[in-house]
Design an enzyme around this catalytic site. Structure first.
Site: not given
Length: 221
Positions: A68-70
């Protein structure tokens, strides 16, 4: 697992802090993007064991070697799409479903493609439980786009490709925007493209590091 009111409050406070310190403070100005990120419960898109880290300034593992991206990168990519609310958006790489939820808050309809069935089913369940009704899901090679429902006003790719896949450019409307990380396996830059006169005009946003887009126009397995 149902959350207590105290836990809900703690997550809400964590979301507010995330938006203020990680997103607004770094120059994200689109009010609709900020509101969506304040609203969407990011902690529900990660495993229970990682929920205390859900609002941290970093990506987290979600299984199948994906992340899950920053939060800041989610905000940068979303803002670059310039969504006003009436768009049909293609998302390549459903992943956890968090970016999908942000898009569903901001666009008319989201078409999302995921390579891994385990991730797709998990994300779909979370998104439907949250009440989203403006999302279509597909299992497959995202580098090919989704020809049957094209064209799209905007396309977002949440995995890195060695080049911008030609089918995605073809499936973008005139004046449409695409945001995609492009580079090699170890480092990439975030590219924003706008289609004008049938051609894609690009600009570089910032350096990033994403997992690989695997597919016909991505990296090989």
């Amino acid at each position: 697992m149902k959350l207590s009111e105290t836990e809900k409050d703690l997550y809400r406070i964590a979301r507010e802090k995330m938006v203020e310190t990680q997103i607004k403070a770094r120059g994200i100005k689109d009010e609709r993007v900020l509101e969506a990120m304040l609203k969407v419960p990011r902690h529900l898109f990660v495993d229970e064991a990682l929920r205390d880290q859900a609002y941290g300034d970093f990506p987290l593992p979600i299984g199948e070697g994906q992340t899950i991206s920053q939060p800041y990168i989610v905000a940068v990519m979303t803002e670059a799409l310039e969504l006003k609310g009436n768009e049909r958006v293609l998302e390549v790489g459903t992943g956890s479903g968090y970016q999908t939820a942000i898009l569903a808050e901001l666009a008319f309809w989201v078409y999302t493609i995921e390579k891994y069935s385990t991730l797709l089913e998990k994300a779909k369940k979370i998104l439907l439980n949250l009440g989203y009704k403006n999302i279509s899901f597909k299992l497959g090679d995202g580098s090919l786009g989704w020809k049957e429902v094209a064209p799209f006003d905007a396309i977002i790719v949440t995995a890195a490709a060695p080049q911008i896949p030609p089918p995605l450019i073809e499936q973008l409307i005139e004046g449409g925007r695409i945001v995609i990380p492009v580079g090699d396996v170890y480092s990439q830059v975030l590219i924003k493209g706008i289609k004008k006169g049938g051609k894609l005009y690009t600009e570089t946003l910032e350096p990033v590091r994403f997992v690989k887009l695997v597919g016909a126009y991505g990296f090989k397995e």
